[in-house]
Scaffold this motif. Structure first.
Motif, PDB file in Angstrom:
ATOM      1  N   ASN A   1      31.556  37.992  51.425  1.00  0.00           N
ATOM      2  CA  ASN A   1      31.664  39.454  51.572  1.00  0.00           C
ATOM      3  C   ASN A   1      33.048  39.945  51.175  1.00  0.00           C
ATOM      4  N   GLU A   2      34.074  39.197  51.552  1.00  0.00           N
ATOM      5  CA  GLU A   2      35.436  39.554  51.158  1.00  0.00           C
ATOM      6  C   GLU A   2      35.575  39.501  49.636  1.00  0.00           C
ATOM      7  N   PHE A   3      35.012  38.473  49.034  1.00  0.00           N
ATOM      8  CA  PHE A   3      35.022  38.326  47.576  1.00  0.00           C
ATOM      9  C   PHE A   3      34.355  39.525  46.901  1.00  0.00           C
ATOM     10  N   ARG A   4      33.200  39.918  47.395  1.00  0.00           N
ATOM     11  CA  ARG A   4      32.470  41.056  46.805  1.00  0.00           C
ATOM     12  C   ARG A   4      33.290  42.346  46.916  1.00  0.00           C
ATOM     13  N   GLN A   5      33.959  42.552  48.050  1.00  0.00           N
ATOM     14  CA  GLN A   5      34.762  43.758  48.231  1.00  0.00           C
ATOM     15  C   GLN A   5      35.931  43.800  47.252  1.00  0.00           C
ATOM     16  N   VAL A   6      36.621  42.675  47.118  1.00  0.00           N
ATOM     17  CA  VAL A   6      37.755  42.609  46.193  1.00  0.00           C
ATOM     18  C   VAL A   6      37.263  42.800  44.760  1.00  0.00           C
ATOM     19  N   GLN A   7      36.157  42.158  44.430  1.00  0.00           N
ATOM     20  CA  GLN A   7      35.580  42.276  43.090  1.00  0.00           C
ATOM     21  C   GLN A   7      35.217  43.733  42.775  1.00  0.00           C
ATOM     22  N   GLN A   8      34.580  44.409  43.709  1.00  0.00           N
ATOM     23  CA  GLN A   8      34.193  45.805  43.502  1.00  0.00           C
ATOM     24  C   GLN A   8      35.416  46.706  43.340  1.00  0.00           C
ATOM     25  N   LEU A   9      36.445  46.478  44.145  1.00  0.00           N
ATOM     26  CA  LEU A   9      37.665  47.268  44.045  1.00  0.00           C
ATOM     27  C   LEU A   9      38.290  47.123  42.664  1.00  0.00           C
TER      28      LEU A   9
END
Length: 113
Positions: free
Chosen positions: A43-51
């Motif tokens: 989930n942290e990875f997805r958030q950073v990726q989206q940002l």
């Protein structure tokens, strides 16, 4: 004989759902959901990726701090076998979809050549 292209598209959707590649993706995603640590990192990875993607789409620069955060989460991803399996499964499904797109768009590409 008239071909209904939407029927073909719906059949393609069902074939994708029934493919081994998609089954592997579903299993890998379920494994992420069952593993609390992997789920948090993912989930942290997805958030950073989206940002980062949003910033790139808007033409903004990624800050040094954001780049470091991406690097840190990338290292966590590489260390987690459950997440690595999911990313590999995503890659296989993505490759299959890219191949399908190439096939579907072939007549349009040929028209403009």
């Amino acid at each position: 004989m008239s071909v209904n292209i939407y029927d073909t598209a719906n059949q393609l959707e069902q074939d994708l759902r029934n493919s081994e590649e998609f089954a592997e993706l579903k299993r890998a995603f379920a494994a992420i959901k069952e593993d609390e640590e992997a789920n948090g990192v993912y989930n942290e990875f997805r958030q950073v990726q989206q940002l980062i993607q949003q910033k790139q789409m808007m033409g903004e620069q990624v800050t040094e701090e954001e780049a470091k955060q991406a690097q840190t989460i990338s290292e966590k991803i590489n260390e987690n076998e459950v997440i690595s399996q999911l990313l590999e499964a995503e890659k296989r499904v993505g490759t299959m979809i890219d191949d399908i797109n190439q096939t579907v768009l072939k007549p349009v590409r040929e028209l403009y050549q």
